[in-house]
Scaffold this motif. Structure first.
Motif, short mmCIF file in Angstrom:
data_model
loop_
_atom_site.label_atom_id
_atom_site.label_comp_id
_atom_site.label_asym_id
_atom_site.label_seq_id
_atom_site.Cartn_x
_atom_site.Cartn_y
_atom_site.Cartn_z
N VAL A 151 -11.88 -0.76 -5.02
CA VAL A 151 -10.68 -1.07 -4.23
C VAL A 151 -11.03 -1.72 -2.88
O VAL A 151 -10.16 -1.89 -2.04
N ALA A 152 -12.30 -2.08 -2.71
CA ALA A 152 -12.75 -2.59 -1.40
C ALA A 152 -12.69 -4.10 -1.30
O ALA A 152 -13.19 -4.69 -0.32
N THR B 106 -5.98 0.91 -0.81
CA THR B 106 -6.04 -0.40 -0.16
C THR B 106 -5.01 -1.30 -0.85
O THR B 106 -4.34 -0.86 -1.80
N GLU B 107 -4.92 -2.54 -0.42
CA GLU B 107 -3.98 -3.45 -1.08
C GLU B 107 -4.44 -3.76 -2.51
O GLU B 107 -3.65 -4.25 -3.33
N MET C 165 0.84 -1.21 0.00
CA MET C 165 0.00 0.00 0.00
C MET C 165 0.87 1.26 0.00
O MET C 165 0.57 2.24 -0.67
N ALA C 166 1.94 1.20 0.78
CA ALA C 166 2.84 2.36 0.85
C ALA C 166 3.48 2.63 -0.51
O ALA C 166 3.62 3.79 -0.93
N MET C 167 3.86 1.56 -1.23
CA MET C 167 4.44 1.73 -2.56
C MET C 167 3.43 2.41 -3.49
O MET C 167 3.77 3.31 -4.26
N MET C 168 2.18 1.95 -3.40
CA MET C 168 1.15 2.54 -4.27
C MET C 168 0.90 4.00 -3.92
O MET C 168 0.70 4.84 -4.80
N ALA C 169 0.88 4.29 -2.60
CA ALA C 169 0.67 5.68 -2.19
C ALA C 169 1.80 6.56 -2.74
O ALA C 169 1.55 7.66 -3.25
N THR D 29 -6.06 1.91 4.08
CA THR D 29 -6.46 0.79 4.95
C THR D 29 -6.47 -0.50 4.15
O THR D 29 -6.70 -0.50 2.95
N GLN D 30 -6.20 -1.60 4.85
CA GLN D 30 -6.43 -2.91 4.23
C GLN D 30 -7.94 -3.14 4.14
O GLN D 30 -8.69 -2.59 4.95
N THR D 31 -8.34 -3.97 3.23
CA THR D 31 -9.79 -4.18 3.09
C THR D 31 -10.36 -4.92 4.30
O THR D 31 -11.51 -4.70 4.67
#
Lengths: 550, 550
Positions: B483-484, B460-461, B237-241, B417-419
């Motif tokens: 993304v949920a 999300t992931e 998630m951090a990489m995507m952000a 957040t993770q789903t």
């Protein structure tokens, strides 16, 4: 992962630079006190090309002695400064650009100097970073515009550097905090060096250098409105605001902009407001400069508290004699604070009402007119719905908005204006002058003061438009047009639609509000002149000379 | 019009009351110093039934000695107090209600005590005025909730009352200002009475009474996250952000909420961020508590400045050694300030990102779950589009919004957040628990932390949803659903619509962002443990005992 590569990095460059600057200025200093006669040399010793300099420059008070000294610096020694200043008010503020001492500028307001600034901009003598509201500019001092030097002003200092700002504390503590804790140098001009200050507004150990100015710092009475200039139309609008907004929504906490329209409201509280039985029910807690026109309401027992952005010349003795109402120190005088008052106005106050010079068909408004880019000041921070607010109040809940579950209350943001300004210029226009002024200045978005979406009510002499009730932009435009009179915007109003809007409660005319237009006379004002205000104050209010006609 | 009728009014009742209180407490005082052994008697002499008492009570530090003394007061003498407290953290904060010393409560956050508070509420032992964000509560202290007494804490005081707060300045200056200038009484517990404080955070002449506490005040390490608990999903998630938001929009100024998701971003800057060539281009100026997980980015030269809401235990020496980055005093230690950092976060920062426990289909979010009303804290003030902002920046303009002429940029408000949360609980839900909790507590509107309308991105992931691009609520819901994942909300997503949303740039999956999922491994973290953080800091970071596993 070890940080050997960066281990050699110097993490205290700002601290070292500060030490070097203070060393360089030593020939001009005794203790913390700079020699006023050699202030120019001192600044030249202190400053480095490219420095970011925060200059006070507030809404009201001006570090004018330091501004003058800065403008007099030798541009071969001091150049390319980046000036951060809330309010460009004095010629010296622009002389520094004309003379090449400074190059870059971030500011909030440029009222009296806006024409000359446009010229300097066109000549390539000034590069504008951005135009801010006051609090945005201070906010950036803690983020990406940390100053190297602050040039501030205060009434008194002692030899340890403790500062007494007097009633106009305004922005000094905020700027001082940004600079004192980021390794910058703080220089303060004071009206007087004393052995002991009557109270400490800023601790001496934040302050590096003091200079006793040969004359008191400049201070403008921006918030004084002479009741003589309030006419029947302002009084009628004030009556409608009181009945149709303050009474209807139960507005207890509020902020008034400056202008004759809102001064009229202040002066109707002890008369019309009393008649309506509203004392104790509305207008109890204020965030407001000490407006002289609020004196009759205070004396009549309407006002529980006033927290102030800044002071107001002439109001010193009156404020000091009313400590239960105003925030005052143990010395007796006002302590104002723009950032905290803005915080209060944004998060603890239910209504903002202000006069606007131009409003468009969507209720966007601006005080920018006639091709002059004056900037933003503080109104946008008061005149918007604070979406970060979470606590409810009766007035806020009265304007419930949103779809479940995201329902919430809303701040009342009221625009009050006559449909035509003096000289027959329409206040309601097809396109705000601000749009063109912004384009000419190369601004990426138009400099709108208050967005139509955020406006909940518009008051004119025609009536009140309850925009927050409009379903969608088309209906909002109809409601605006309904109170826009014979202006181009108002002429679009359709009579049958106006009747429907009145029926649905989106528009109220005086008769809908049970406001008797015949009563809108100057005799309804609690004070009709500055002399009256002085009398109400029991002689405590000392109006500045320009307001004395007796 | 003369004010003879009101001429007899006493305008200094608060000042008189203060004098009487200080007179009453005299038997317990020497100079300004209260006898710690008789603090209970002193408070009983000082307080009057019905008083409004501001107690610190901040996010991190607690005036625990004074809280204990207040809870021990005789309810026959001291009763019906109105407590104003940001954070209800200690049992004593509620003991005062159980024992009948206090009755009314205005607060901002009640994390650890929220269950017991619900019980006291049900038993009619506490009347809640409102639940606020931190800054709203302080704002009201200048408007309609001015305290009579403040019970504060600081590290040191001298005998003149000058206070040194230490790095956790937090809210003390703001509360002190509200009380010192409204005729209230300020009592401060200090860890130590000294001859000279290392720096003055609050001037002595604002402070009435000092008491040396037998133990240092309580201080919670709320902002320490052990990198051990950061897994591959947070890293992905951090990489995507970083790619999909920070890089894409050019985010230079920002604020991170607290949580493992944002800690992962901080720990990827020196590795993944470096690989992408982003150093110096993003993440340069922060408003943030001193997060230990930011150390590697600071050491790697990513961070120009950090202004802090409060301090963080263990970070004292590290912060003091990095004065070019952190705001520190001439004594070398951090000066934090919640109100000014909130101001900076609201008006000078382009991005807020925070983890949320629950998000609904419209992207409304809340950290209230499991029937506990925890309150708001500070997230709503950071997590909204500040409509009072007027200056542009590249990132802000990147999200241009509105219809001409009211076009403007927009703050990036990101939910990450993770789903599914740990234990398989879905993070995306049909209805926020907050809705029911709010109903049960009799709140007039649901306690939503961040409104969906204000959210610009959800991470999300599964991917990133660019909600700010959605045209209308229906499309926004589709983007959230996309993304949920396998949550009830996510199962609504229609495959063909997701493909269209990806094509139109409303949704991006890892491959759309050129994020290599296989790289999302713990080896990508710049630090994988608290020991690693200590090593990065060159031994300057002293983690609290509970975080030491070696």
């Amino acid at each position: 992962m070890a940080s050997t590569a960066t281990g050699a990095r110097d993490w205290a460059r700002r601290r070292t630079a500060k030490r070097e600057r203070l060393e360089a200025v030593r020939p001009y200093v005794s203790g913390r006190v700079l020699d006023a006669g050699r202030i120019g040399g001192a600044l030249q010793a202190l400053l480095r090309p490219g420095d970011r300099v925060a200059m006070e420059g507030d809404n009201q008070k001006q570090a004018d002695f330091l501004a003058e000294a800065l403008a007099g610096c030798d541009p071969d020694v001091v150049h390319d400064l980046h000036l951060l200043i809330s309010s460009i008010s004095l010629p010296e503020h622009l002389d520094v650009f004309e003379r090449g001492v400074a190059r870059r500028l971030d500011f909030a307001y440029a009222g009296p100097q806006s024409v000359r600034m446009a010229q300097l901009l066109a000549d390539g003598k000034v590069e504008v970073g951005a135009i801010h509201t006051y609090v945005e500019l201070y906010a950036r001092m803690f983020v990406d515009l940390t100053p190297n030097i602050a040039l501030l002003c205060a009434e008194q200092a002692d030899h340890d550097g403790n500062l007494f700002t007097g009633p106009g504390t305004e922005d000094t503590p905020t700027i001082a905090e940004a600079v004192a804790f980021s390794g910058g140098v703080i220089v303060v001009q004071v009206n007087e060096l004393v052995d002991k200050v009557p109270r400490v507004d800023i601790p001496g150990d934040w302050v590096d250098l003091i200079v006793e100015s040969p004359r008191p710092f400049a201070l403008e009475p921006l918030f004084t409105r002479d009741p003589r200039h309030i006419g029947q139309v302002e009084i009628l609008m004030a009556m409608m605001a009181l009945r149709g907004i303050y009474e209807r929504h139960g507005v207890v906490t509020l902020n008034h902009g400056i202008g004759y329209d809102t001064a009229a409201i202040e002066l109707l509280l002890p008369t019309y407001g009393e008649e309506l039985g509203l004392r104790g029910k509305i207008c109890r807690h204020w965030t407001l400069n000490p407006h002289p026109t609020l004196i009759p309401a205070i004396e009549s027992g309407w006002v529980d508290s006033v927290h102030c952005f800044g002071g107001e010349p002439g109001m010193e003795r009156y404020v000091a004699a009313r400590p239960d109402v105003f925030f005052t120190g143990h010395d007796g005088s006002l302590r104002s604070n723009r950032v905290l008052c803005q915080l209060a106005g944004q998060y603890a106050v239910d209504l903002f009402i202000g006069s606007s010079l131009q409003i468009d068909a969507d209720a966007n408004s601006s005080t920018v007119t006639e091709g002059r880019l004056t900037g933003f000041g503080g109104a946008p921070n008061m005149g918007h719905d604070a979406r970060g607010r979470r606590h409810p109040s009766a007035a806020w809940l009265n304007l419930l908005t949103g779809q479940a579950p995201a329902v919430r209350g809303r701040k009342l943001v009221v625009q009050i204006t006559q449909t035509f300004r003096s000289g027959g210029t329409p206040a309601f226009v097809e396109s705000l002058d601000a749009v063109q002024v912004g384009e000419e200045a190369g601004m990426p978005v138009p400099p709108i003061m208050i967005y139509g979406e955020d406006v909940t009510h518009v008051v004119t002499e025609e009536g009140v438009a309850y925009l927050y009730k409009a379903e969608g932009p088309a209906e909002r435009r109809e409601a605006v047009a309904a109170v826009a009179g014979a202006t181009p915007v108002g002429r679009r109003a359709d009579e049958r639609r106006v009747a429907a809007l009145r029926r649905d409660g989106l528009v109220a005319l005086p008769e809908d509000l049970k406001v008797d237009v015949r009563k809108a006379r100057r005799s309804l004002l609690a004070a009709r002149s500055i002399e009256d205000l002085v009398a109400w104050s029991g002689g405590l209010y000392d109006p500045p000379a320009r307001f004395r006609t007796w």
